[in-house]
Design a protein around this motif. Structure first.
Motif, mmCIF file in Angstrom:
data_model
loop_
_atom_site.group_PDB
_atom_site.id
_atom_site.type_symbol
_atom_site.label_atom_id
_atom_site.label_comp_id
_atom_site.label_asym_id
_atom_site.label_seq_id
_atom_site.Cartn_x
_atom_site.Cartn_y
_atom_site.Cartn_z
ATOM 1 N N SER A 1 -32.633 72.155 -0.979
ATOM 2 C CA SER A 1 -33.455 72.130 -1.035
ATOM 3 C C SER A 1 -35.611 71.763 -1.545
ATOM 4 N N ASP A 2 -36.700 71.983 -1.015
ATOM 5 C CA ASP A 2 -37.985 72.358 -1.523
ATOM 6 C C ASP A 2 -37.881 73.992 -2.474
ATOM 7 N N GLU A 3 -36.640 74.793 -1.907
ATOM 8 C CA GLU A 3 -36.717 76.110 -2.680
ATOM 9 C C GLU A 3 -37.810 77.155 -1.857
ATOM 10 N N ALA A 4 -38.763 76.359 -0.797
ATOM 11 C CA ALA A 4 -39.261 77.321 -0.077
ATOM 12 C C ALA A 4 -39.174 77.599 1.318
ATOM 13 N N THR A 5 -38.541 76.631 1.787
ATOM 14 C CA THR A 5 -38.722 76.227 4.079
ATOM 15 C C THR A 5 -36.858 76.591 3.504
ATOM 16 N N PHE A 6 -36.018 75.922 2.350
ATOM 17 C CA PHE A 6 -35.032 76.049 2.628
ATOM 18 C C PHE A 6 -34.302 74.466 3.908
ATOM 19 N N TYR A 7 -35.418 74.170 4.364
ATOM 20 C CA TYR A 7 -34.541 73.280 5.811
ATOM 21 C C TYR A 7 -35.528 71.842 4.828
ATOM 22 N N ILE A 8 -36.535 71.396 4.089
ATOM 23 C CA ILE A 8 -37.175 70.624 3.853
ATOM 24 C C ILE A 8 -36.247 70.481 2.221
ATOM 25 N N PRO B 1 -47.922 72.977 11.888
ATOM 26 C CA PRO B 1 -48.025 74.417 12.814
ATOM 27 C C PRO B 1 -46.496 74.614 12.338
ATOM 28 N N GLY B 2 -46.443 75.765 12.571
ATOM 29 C CA GLY B 2 -45.257 76.713 12.696
ATOM 30 C C GLY B 2 -44.114 77.076 13.632
ATOM 31 N N ASP B 3 -44.289 76.917 15.389
ATOM 32 C CA ASP B 3 -43.261 76.315 15.795
ATOM 33 C C ASP B 3 -42.436 74.745 15.555
ATOM 34 N N HIS B 4 -43.083 73.679 14.614
ATOM 35 C CA HIS B 4 -43.190 73.021 14.822
ATOM 36 C C HIS B 4 -41.303 72.069 14.133
ATOM 37 N N ALA B 5 -41.134 71.664 15.010
ATOM 38 C CA ALA B 5 -39.268 70.909 14.169
ATOM 39 C C ALA B 5 -39.539 70.313 13.658
ATOM 40 N N PHE B 6 -38.917 69.472 12.766
ATOM 41 C CA PHE B 6 -39.444 68.021 12.024
ATOM 42 C C PHE B 6 -38.019 67.126 12.607
ATOM 43 N N GLN B 7 -38.689 65.674 12.731
ATOM 44 C CA GLN B 7 -37.436 64.637 12.701
ATOM 45 C C GLN B 7 -37.460 64.237 10.785
ATOM 46 N N LEU B 8 -36.091 63.759 11.126
ATOM 47 C CA LEU B 8 -36.544 62.694 9.666
ATOM 48 C C LEU B 8 -36.891 61.528 9.498
ATOM 49 N N ARG C 1 -33.843 73.186 11.504
ATOM 50 C CA ARG C 1 -32.796 71.624 10.584
ATOM 51 C C ARG C 1 -31.829 71.722 11.653
ATOM 52 N N ARG C 2 -32.133 71.515 12.806
ATOM 53 C CA ARG C 2 -31.199 70.267 14.023
ATOM 54 C C ARG C 2 -31.209 69.235 13.365
ATOM 55 N N TYR C 3 -32.631 68.176 12.766
ATOM 56 C CA TYR C 3 -32.004 66.490 12.056
ATOM 57 C C TYR C 3 -31.015 67.080 10.829
ATOM 58 N N LEU C 4 -31.186 68.235 10.634
ATOM 59 C CA LEU C 4 -29.688 67.780 9.263
ATOM 60 C C LEU C 4 -28.105 67.502 9.792
ATOM 61 N N ILE C 5 -28.527 67.588 11.085
ATOM 62 C CA ILE C 5 -26.285 67.468 11.840
ATOM 63 C C ILE C 5 -27.332 66.512 12.884
ATOM 64 N N ASP C 6 -28.340 67.043 13.512
ATOM 65 C CA ASP C 6 -28.478 65.387 14.579
ATOM 66 C C ASP C 6 -28.365 63.642 13.788
ATOM 67 N N GLN C 7 -28.996 63.831 12.592
ATOM 68 C CA GLN C 7 -30.216 62.207 12.246
ATOM 69 C C GLN C 7 -29.473 62.461 10.634
ATOM 70 N N LEU C 8 -28.955 63.792 10.037
ATOM 71 C CA LEU C 8 -28.190 63.391 8.515
ATOM 72 C C LEU C 8 -26.854 63.024 8.834
ATOM 73 N N GLY C 9 -25.960 64.130 10.058
ATOM 74 C CA GLY C 9 -24.840 64.418 9.816
ATOM 75 C C GLY C 9 -24.208 64.942 9.138
ATOM 76 N N VAL C 10 -24.632 66.136 8.421
ATOM 77 C CA VAL C 10 -24.247 66.542 7.487
ATOM 78 C C VAL C 10 -22.962 67.521 7.805
ATOM 79 N N ASP C 11 -21.866 68.288 7.019
ATOM 80 C CA ASP C 11 -20.802 68.823 7.953
ATOM 81 C C ASP C 11 -20.434 69.834 8.049
ATOM 82 N N GLY C 12 -21.382 70.817 7.381
ATOM 83 C CA GLY C 12 -21.362 72.375 7.255
ATOM 84 C C GLY C 12 -22.841 72.769 6.782
ATOM 85 N N PHE C 13 -22.011 74.141 6.486
ATOM 86 C CA PHE C 13 -23.573 74.802 5.476
ATOM 87 C C PHE C 13 -22.347 76.062 4.988
#
Length: 816
Positions: free
Chosen positions: A303-310, A320-327, A426-438
């Motif tokens: 990750s970017d070492e700041a958000t830990f989701y990008i 805005p802070g409430d935005h949920a990114f898509q891939l 972090r939803r895109y990590l599962i739904d769009q990338l298909g990661v298998d765990g954390f």
């Protein structure tokens, strides 16, 4: 309240006492002890002893039997009870276990007596059973219970690195992030003890607890627990039976055991220096070229070492802070660190492997030298404004005061809206990338008792519980078929996937401490656990240390290597071989990685059993052999599943070691030769650098997946679903029915009868045929077959019988 072991003054009614506290500072303005007599009352099976009146409080102890356990409640009541006609002696009995509790009023004393007449727990003559201490200015209370104990050994207490048997020590329940050389500190403490005497105890407290075992006299213990002054009650449960009985009962009372997917039990790859897509792909390619199978790759520095989701170097417009990114909102530069995360994930999956990403529950305070991140600033501003972070007593945001991630904000997972916001990003990590765990790292960040949480709890209650709210939230977010892999935890950890032993240096001493930790956390009802093979920190291990740790890991619930620091410190077998100049490292690793893949059917079948029974996969000997007194003193052997006895070698330059054989007949795992009958001890058993002592219980049936050569350690060519050659090593007639279950729908039962075995497939799943590897007496085969196979080099031959699934569905009788 601060934690640090500073000196403080304890005040009782008459004088001051200067003491040194342990981990936490408990400043006492008053302390009281119950008197020598009590008033007794029995109502609806609950025996209450009113011990003393202290100012506005009445000290009480209540006892009752329920569900085969003794339940004890110590409390400060505000009203004295009406005892009616006082009794000098009252007893209650448990119809399930035959145990009874006998209580006398003057002098006050009690005894828990088991069905065979032995006293298990009792009051201590001349010692007040119940002490109460109050902190100044309305702060926390502390209860101290003095108990006489029939036990000589105390196990459990969560993940303990210093000793499996804590007798004579003072284990405390306090989540601590200790980087290397953990000693008496731990990431996963639990207020649970298990003894050899037929009882165990769970103190149901989230706050700080300390067990002082045999403080002055053998056969005594003191339990100290911090108490919420708004609810001055301490509940405890005494479980009765063998260690296995106690583990099952404790787990049943604290949460069902979660079963990880089968792929989690294969070999793992990980390295902190793998911080770019090209590097991860290079490591995967090297592993394939060297013929080293793996089922999981962990990427920490993604990750970017700041958000830990990008993803690092991903380009995007600040939102805005409430935005949920898509891939598709990210642009991944071709020259960036991660030019195509989707292709990377797909390649991992196409190879039959799974991908796990690292996480941390903080909104990081960036250091002056780190690049400014506009999205992170907006996220932090939004989280603070919405009340999504842990707060100080004055309402300001709590920032981690020191240590790892000092100055960072901490997400409040007790706030459902905060949790929803966090995972929407972090939803895109599962739904769009298909990661298998954390890999859910950290969780040991509550260092102030006065911080507040959305659900009303404070820091004193959440010091131990925060890690569980964090990993439970990730568990629920990940959903079925995915995993969490966590470092910190507390009571109920068995409900949240897999854990690892945190951070160790590369040394034989640290590897020995890790073995102790694995056995103790198993005794604490957490069955799925692993460690960083040969340690992650500092200079690379010697080839000998790496191989010995590899051998231990191959017979542990999670088998993984991982490293911290620069690429030169990677714990990959090829880097260890290159740095040490020892060419054996890669070939030995290949053998054990193939062995692990061979053993996946056995390991997963035992994991299914562990999840159902709540018993550990890595089992201290007293779990399976409570009738063998030696099993309570041996801390360097264990059962891996119910049928393999493992004796790892964790002494430098050792080529042999003593081995205790528990009750039963035992075969050498590598040669299948019968070694002896236990209980007995072999003072010296050979263990060259490529093999540690491992033994099979005679009569066991081992499900394995073999390669075309049908040899142990043969490559299967399979990482995901399916089998190369699903086989069952039949070492004799089992004592009871053996059932094999896999994750693909198969269920095959082996039922002993007078003339051998009846084998039937209740469900075939994806299985089309199986092989039976049959041993007869002196190696002679008593069943017809097609050919013979050598189990391992230098070992006995076994007759190989191939059975089609159609015949197994009908049922097959196998004479032995």
């Amino acid at each position: 309240m601060q934690y640090g072991g500073r000196r403080s003054l304890l005040h009782n009614k008459d004088h001051e006492v200067d003491v040194m506290t342990h981990h936490d500072e408990f400043r006492v303005c008053a302390q009281y002890a119950c008197g020598s007599s009590a008033r007794l009352r029995l109502t609806d099976g609950v025996l209450v002893a009113q011990l003393d009146t202290v100012g506005q409080y009445v000290l009480q102890a209540a006892f009752s039997f329920r569900d085969g356990c003794l339940h004890m409640t110590h409390s400060l009541a505000t009203e004295p009870m009406d005892v009616g006609d006082p009794k000098s002696c009252i007893g209650i009995a448990d119809p399930d276990t035959g145990a009874r509790l006998e209580v006398e009023s003057s002098p006050f004393r009690f005894a828990l007596v088991c069905a065979d007449g032995r006293t298990l727990l009792c009051s201590v003559p001349g010692e007040p059973h119940f002490r109460f201490r109050a902190a100044p200015e309305g702060g926390a209370f502390q209860f101290a219970l003095s108990l006489g104990s029939s036990a000589s050994h105390y196990y459990g207490f969560g993940e303990r690195f210093d000793s499996l048997d804590q007798n004579g020590l003072a284990p405390d329940v306090c989540v601590v992030n200790q980087y290397c050389r953990q000693g008496n500190r731990t990431y996963i403490p639990m207020p649970l003890l298990i003894t050899e005497a037929g009882y165990g105890m769970h103190v149901a407290a989230d706050r700080y607890v300390r067990f002082v075992l045999a403080p002055r006299l053998p056969g005594t213990m003191v339990i100290e627990a911090q108490i919420d002054p708004g609810l001055p009650v301490l509940e405890s449960t005494v479980f009765l039976g063998t260690p296995a009985d106690i583990i099952r009962a404790y787990s049943k009372s604290t949460g069902a055991t979660a079963l990880p997917p089968k792929w989690a039990f294969g070999p793992w790859m990980s390295g902190n220096a793998w911080n770019a897509q090209l590097e991860v792909e290079r490591q995967l390619r090297l592993s394939d070229e060297l013929g080293l199978p793996a089922t999981v790759v962990v990427i920490e520095a993604w990750s970017d070492e700041a958000t830990f989701y990008i993803w690092n170097d991903a380009q995007h417009a600040p939102e805005p802070g409430d935005h949920a990114f898509q891939l598709d909102e990210f642009t991944f530069p071709a020259e960036g660190k991660w030019p195509d995360p989707k292709t990377l994930v797909d390649r991992v999956h196409d190879s039959g492997m799974k991908l796990v990403l690292w996480q941390i529950p903080v909104l990081k305070r960036l250091a002056p030298h780190e690049h400014r991140c506009a999205q992170h600033e907006r996220d932090e501003e939004h989280a603070v404004a919405q009340g999504y972070v842990v707060r100080n007593a004055d309402g300001t945001p709590y920032r981690i005061p020191d240590g790892w991630f000092a100055g960072s904000l901490l997400l409040d997972f007790t706030n459902p809206k905060a949790t929803e916001w966090w995972f929407s990003k972090r939803r895109y990590l599962i739904d769009q990338l298909g990661v298998d765990g954390f890999k859910t790292d950290g969780g040991e960040f509550i260092l102030d008792d006065e911080v507040t949480f959305r659900d009303g709890r404070d820091g004193a209650s959440m010091r131990n519980r925060y890690a569980m709210t964090y990993i439970e939230a990730y568990r629920d977010f990940a959903g079925p078929g995915r995993i969490t892999f966590s470092r910190a935890g507390h009571v109920g950890a068995q409900s949240s996937g897999l854990f690892w032993a945190g951070d160790q240096e590369s040394s034989f001493a640290e590897s020995r401490a890790v073995l102790t930790a694995g056995l103790s956390i198993g005794m604490s009802a957490v069955p799925f656990w692993g460690f960083d093979m040969a340690g992650l920190s500092g200079e690379i291990p010697t080839a000998e240390l790496f191989i010995r740790a590899l051998e231990l890991a191959a017979f542990s619930p999670v088998m993984q290597y991982h490293s911290d620091g620069p690429a030169a410190w990677d714990r990959t077998p090829w880097n260890i071989a290159a740095r040490t100049g020892d060419e054996r490292v890669v070939s030995v690793y290949r053998t054990y990685a193939n062995l692990r893949m061979n053993m996946l059917p056995y390991i997963y079948n035992e994991a299914v059993s562990s999840a159902k029974s709540s018993e550990p996969l890595m089992r201290a000997l007293m779990i399976d052999f409570p009738v063998d007194p030696a099993s309570f003193s041996i801390d360097d052997e264990y059962m891996f599943g119910r049928d393999l006895l493992v004796a790892p070698v964790l002494q430098e330059h050792a080529c042999e070691r003593p081995v205790h054989l528990p009750p039963g007949r035992w075969l050498d795992f590598w040669t299948l030769e019968e070694i002896g009958t236990g209980p007995s001890t072999m003072p010296s058993y050979p263990s060259d650098i490529e093999r540690i002592p491992v033994f099979i219980r005679k009569g066991a049936i081992l499900p394995i997946n073999l390669g075309d050569s049908m040899h142990l350690g043969s490559p299967t060519g399979i990482r995901g679903v399916g089998y190369a050659n699903l086989s069952f090593l039949v070492t004799g007639t089992p004592a009871q029915e053996f059932a094999f279950t896999d994750d693909e729908g198969a269920r095959i039962r082996f039922t002993p009868n007078d003339d051998g075995l009846h084998i039937i497939a209740d469900a075939a799943g994806s299985v089309r045929h199986v092989h039976l590897l049959i041993l007869g007496s002196c190696g002679r085969v008593r069943a017809g077959g097609h050919n013979r196979a050598v189990w391992a080099e230098g070992g006995r031959e076994a007759e190989v019988v191939r059975l089609e699934i159609e015949s197994l569905v009908q049922g097959v009788r196998l004479p032995l």
